[in-house]
Motif scaffolding. Structure first.
Motif, PDB file in Angstrom:
ATOM      1  N   LEU A  55      -1.398  -9.487  10.386  1.00 42.40           N
ATOM      2  CA  LEU A  55      -0.069  -8.873  10.449  1.00 42.40           C
ATOM      3  C   LEU A  55       0.483  -8.738   9.032  1.00 42.40           C
ATOM      4  O   LEU A  55       0.531  -9.712   8.276  1.00 42.40           O
ATOM      5  CB  LEU A  55       0.878  -9.747  11.280  1.00 42.40           C
ATOM      6  CG  LEU A  55       2.303  -9.204  11.454  1.00 42.40           C
ATOM      7  CD1 LEU A  55       2.301  -7.907  12.249  1.00 42.40           C
ATOM      8  CD2 LEU A  55       3.197 -10.240  12.143  1.00 42.40           C
ATOM      9  N   LEU A  56       0.864  -7.514   8.668  1.00 44.30           N
ATOM     10  CA  LEU A  56       1.441  -7.274   7.346  1.00 44.30           C
ATOM     11  C   LEU A  56       2.892  -6.856   7.518  1.00 44.30           C
ATOM     12  O   LEU A  56       3.177  -5.955   8.301  1.00 44.30           O
ATOM     13  CB  LEU A  56       0.673  -6.161   6.631  1.00 44.30           C
ATOM     14  CG  LEU A  56      -0.828  -6.393   6.420  1.00 44.30           C
ATOM     15  CD1 LEU A  56      -1.488  -5.126   5.909  1.00 44.30           C
ATOM     16  CD2 LEU A  56      -1.047  -7.548   5.445  1.00 44.30           C
ATOM     17  N   ASP A  57       3.796  -7.518   6.814  1.00 46.79           N
ATOM     18  CA  ASP A  57       5.163  -7.036   6.898  1.00 46.79           C
ATOM     19  C   ASP A  57       5.771  -6.873   5.519  1.00 46.79           C
ATOM     20  O   ASP A  57       5.288  -7.429   4.544  1.00 46.79           O
ATOM     21  CB  ASP A  57       6.011  -7.946   7.803  1.00 46.79           C
ATOM     22  CG  ASP A  57       6.611  -9.106   7.063  1.00 46.79           C
ATOM     23  OD1 ASP A  57       7.733  -8.963   6.544  1.00 46.79           O
ATOM     24  OD2 ASP A  57       5.936 -10.152   6.970  1.00 46.79           O
ATOM     25  N   GLY A  58       6.816  -6.050   5.466  1.00 42.92           N
ATOM     26  CA  GLY A  58       7.485  -5.768   4.207  1.00 42.92           C
ATOM     27  C   GLY A  58       8.064  -4.371   4.238  1.00 42.92           C
ATOM     28  O   GLY A  58       7.668  -3.562   5.079  1.00 42.92           O
ATOM     29  N   PRO A  59       8.990  -4.077   3.333  1.00 42.49           N
ATOM     30  CA  PRO A  59       9.626  -2.758   3.297  1.00 42.49           C
ATOM     31  C   PRO A  59       8.610  -1.620   3.153  1.00 42.49           C
ATOM     32  O   PRO A  59       7.488  -1.867   2.714  1.00 42.49           O
ATOM     33  CB  PRO A  59      10.530  -2.836   2.060  1.00 42.49           C
ATOM     34  CG  PRO A  59      10.778  -4.284   1.840  1.00 42.49           C
ATOM     35  CD  PRO A  59       9.545  -4.989   2.321  1.00 42.49           C
ATOM     36  N   PRO A  60       9.003  -0.407   3.524  1.00 45.27           N
ATOM     37  CA  PRO A  60       8.078   0.720   3.464  1.00 45.27           C
ATOM     38  C   PRO A  60       7.576   0.982   2.038  1.00 45.27           C
ATOM     39  O   PRO A  60       8.297   0.745   1.076  1.00 45.27           O
ATOM     40  CB  PRO A  60       8.927   1.915   3.914  1.00 45.27           C
ATOM     41  CG  PRO A  60      10.177   1.372   4.481  1.00 45.27           C
ATOM     42  CD  PRO A  60      10.338  -0.019   4.007  1.00 45.27           C
ATOM     43  N   GLY A  61       6.346   1.467   1.929  1.00 40.18           N
ATOM     44  CA  GLY A  61       5.829   1.928   0.647  1.00 40.18           C
ATOM     45  C   GLY A  61       5.272   0.856  -0.259  1.00 40.18           C
ATOM     46  O   GLY A  61       4.978   1.116  -1.420  1.00 40.18           O
ATOM     47  N   LEU A  62       5.101  -0.378   0.264  1.00 40.41           N
ATOM     48  CA  LEU A  62       4.623  -1.469  -0.594  1.00 40.41           C
ATOM     49  C   LEU A  62       3.128  -1.720  -0.483  1.00 40.41           C
ATOM     50  O   LEU A  62       2.595  -2.586  -1.163  1.00 40.41           O
ATOM     51  CB  LEU A  62       5.370  -2.778  -0.282  1.00 40.41           C
ATOM     52  CG  LEU A  62       6.870  -2.819  -0.562  1.00 40.41           C
ATOM     53  CD1 LEU A  62       7.393  -4.241  -0.422  1.00 40.41           C
ATOM     54  CD2 LEU A  62       7.202  -2.287  -1.947  1.00 40.41           C
ATOM     55  N   GLY A  63       2.443  -1.004   0.397  1.00 40.93           N
ATOM     56  CA  GLY A  63       0.983  -1.163   0.429  1.00 40.93           C
ATOM     57  C   GLY A  63       0.395  -1.674   1.734  1.00 40.93           C
ATOM     58  O   GLY A  63      -0.779  -2.046   1.771  1.00 40.93           O
ATOM     59  N   LYS A  64       1.169  -1.667   2.831  1.00 38.34           N
ATOM     60  CA  LYS A  64       0.631  -2.164   4.106  1.00 38.34           C
ATOM     61  C   LYS A  64      -0.511  -1.264   4.574  1.00 38.34           C
ATOM     62  O   LYS A  64      -1.593  -1.745   4.921  1.00 38.34           O
ATOM     63  CB  LYS A  64       1.746  -2.234   5.164  1.00 38.34           C
ATOM     64  CG  LYS A  64       2.847  -3.227   4.798  1.00 38.34           C
ATOM     65  CD  LYS A  64       3.923  -3.319   5.864  1.00 38.34           C
ATOM     66  CE  LYS A  64       4.734  -2.049   6.055  1.00 38.34           C
ATOM     67  NZ  LYS A  64       5.507  -1.667   4.850  1.00 38.34           N
ATOM     68  N   THR A  65      -0.270   0.046   4.585  1.00 35.32           N
ATOM     69  CA  THR A  65      -1.306   0.981   5.019  1.00 35.32           C
ATOM     70  C   THR A  65      -2.500   0.944   4.066  1.00 35.32           C
ATOM     71  O   THR A  65      -3.655   1.068   4.485  1.00 35.32           O
ATOM     72  CB  THR A  65      -0.741   2.417   5.109  1.00 35.32           C
ATOM     73  OG1 THR A  65       0.434   2.381   5.921  1.00 35.32           O
ATOM     74  CG2 THR A  65      -1.745   3.377   5.707  1.00 35.32           C
ATOM     75  N   THR A  66      -2.207   0.750   2.790  1.00 33.49           N
ATOM     76  CA  THR A  66      -3.280   0.700   1.801  1.00 33.49           C
ATOM     77  C   THR A  66      -4.200  -0.485   2.080  1.00 33.49           C
ATOM     78  O   THR A  66      -5.421  -0.332   2.121  1.00 33.49           O
ATOM     79  CB  THR A  66      -2.696   0.619   0.380  1.00 33.49           C
ATOM     80  OG1 THR A  66      -1.798   1.722   0.209  1.00 33.49           O
ATOM     81  CG2 THR A  66      -3.783   0.699  -0.675  1.00 33.49           C
ATOM     82  N   PHE A  67      -3.631  -1.663   2.312  1.00 31.14           N
ATOM     83  CA  PHE A  67      -4.458  -2.809   2.690  1.00 31.14           C
ATOM     84  C   PHE A  67      -5.241  -2.488   3.960  1.00 31.14           C
ATOM     85  O   PHE A  67      -6.437  -2.768   4.051  1.00 31.14           O
ATOM     86  CB  PHE A  67      -3.600  -4.059   2.927  1.00 31.14           C
ATOM     87  CG  PHE A  67      -3.375  -4.889   1.687  1.00 31.14           C
ATOM     88  CD1 PHE A  67      -4.458  -5.495   1.032  1.00 31.14           C
ATOM     89  CD2 PHE A  67      -2.112  -5.078   1.170  1.00 31.14           C
ATOM     90  CE1 PHE A  67      -4.267  -6.265  -0.105  1.00 31.14           C
ATOM     91  CE2 PHE A  67      -1.907  -5.850   0.021  1.00 31.14           C
ATOM     92  CZ  PHE A  67      -2.980  -6.439  -0.618  1.00 31.14           C
TER      93      PHE A  67
END
Ligand code: ADP
Length: 334
Positions: A55-67
């Motif tokens: 589970l990855l959380d954090g504001p948009p644009g910080l790299g969740k999709t990239t990971f």
């Protein structure tokens, strides 16, 4: 309809792809998250078992999709992508589950938006790699148990607080992504300028980075704009002056705040006398969605300590007043 465009337009997601790092090793920053995920990935490879759910959380644009796109590459397994916003019923999720190859990754973006029914349908899939499917209706309805190939879910959310505890608990690995430092963003801007084949001065890269709200996606968007400006109005090279002029044209200030950020702060100041005020009231006044404010606008402003969240609502800080060029009232206490 909202009068102010969201900071992060979903349409721009396509554009992310070109500048997105392909391998985890090529990602800048988030070192601790990277190290822990790398260990989990390496262990899965060595054991020849599927990676535990992430589970990855954090504001948009910080790299969740990239990971989420780099991890399957590291594991050399297929990736399926779904969004919590479009999985309305168990039947929408089922094809993803039955298609999942052994060890493959299913990325579910905006996982906090899954309806309860889909969430519950997912529990046995995550735990025991099986699903219970109901066939028929009414008295003739029966439940069939179907087994799935072992696979991995990577969930991404802007607010893990919105996830139910039973769902959150089913992720073995939970990581929170934080805003990037100016140095890290400068490195991202430099690398991406090279990918976009545009020359950029160090001072200009630093300027764009410091105006990007700690967010790689914002840095990419700013860089693209400055590049367009350099191409059409300067001689194609991004100097500090070119960067400054181009950013100013977009209405981006010293701190990197854009028009929408300032409208938010100004609304709290002028309409609600500096707060405290509920975010819904601010959203209503701005004619924008509350989610846009809480997910996209507020996280950076809170981190920059221009506003605070109190039990009675949002309040400008002394720095918030000063940023708007206003002296806090005499009786102001932060
Ligand atoms: P999220 O899924 O959290 O909204 P993304 O993973 O889509 O964010 O990131 C948006 C863009 O920002 C990516 O396309 C990529 O170009 C850039 N980016 C994000 N994280 C990094 C990173 N750690 N290093 C380099 N670029 C990054």
């Amino acid at each position: 309809p909202p009068t102010v465009a969201p900071v992060i337009d979903p349409e721009q997601r396509e554009e992310d792809v070109a500048l997105r790092p392909k391998r985890m090793e090529d990602m800048v920053g988030q070192r601790e998250v990277y190290e822990r995920l790398k260990i989990a990935v390496d262990a899965a490879l060595i054991r020849g078992e599927p990676l535990g759910h992430v589970l990855l959380d954090g504001p948009p644009g910080l790299g969740k999709t990239t990971f989420a796109t780099c991890i399957p590459r590291a594991l050399n397994v297929p990736l399926q992508i779904a969004s919590g916003a479009t999985l309305m019923a168990p039947k929408d999720l089922l094809p993803y589950l039955t298609n999942a190859e052994e060890g493959s990754i299913l990325f579910i973006d905006e996982i906090h938006r899954l309806p309860k029914s889909v969430e519950e349908f997912m529990y046995p899939a995550m735990e025991d790699f099986r699903v219970d499917i109901t066939l028929g209706e009414g008295v003739s309805a029966r439940t069939v148990n179907m087994s799935l190939r072992p696979f991995t879910i990577i969930g991404a959310t802007t607010r893990s607080g919105l996830l139910s505890a039973p769902l959150r608990d089913r992720f073995q690995v939970r990581e929170h992504l934080e805003f990037y430092s100016d140095e890290e963003l400068t490195e991202i801007v430099r690398r991406n300028a090279a990918k976009l084949r545009i020359e950029i001065d160090d001072a200009a890269a630093e300027k764009i980075a410091s105006c990007s709200r700690g967010t790689p996606r914002v840095a990419n968007n700013r860089l693209r704009w400055v590049r367009d400006y350099a191409t059409s109005r300067a001689d194609g090279k991004i100097t500090l002056d070119v960067a400054k002029t181009a950013l100013k044209m977009l209405g981006i200030d010293q701190m990197g705040l854009d028009v929408q950020d300032r409208k938010y702060l100004e609304t709290i100041l002028r309409v609600f006398h500096g707060g405290p005020v509920g975010v819904e009231a601010v959203a209503h006044t701005l004619n924008t969605a509350t989610d846009t404010l809480t997910d996209e606008v507020e996280p950076f402003l809170l981190r920059a300590e221009l506003v605070v969240r109190s039990p009675r609502g949002r309040k400008l800080t002394t720095a918030g007043y000063h940023h708007l060029g206003v002296t806090p009232p005499a009786d102001f206490r932060s």
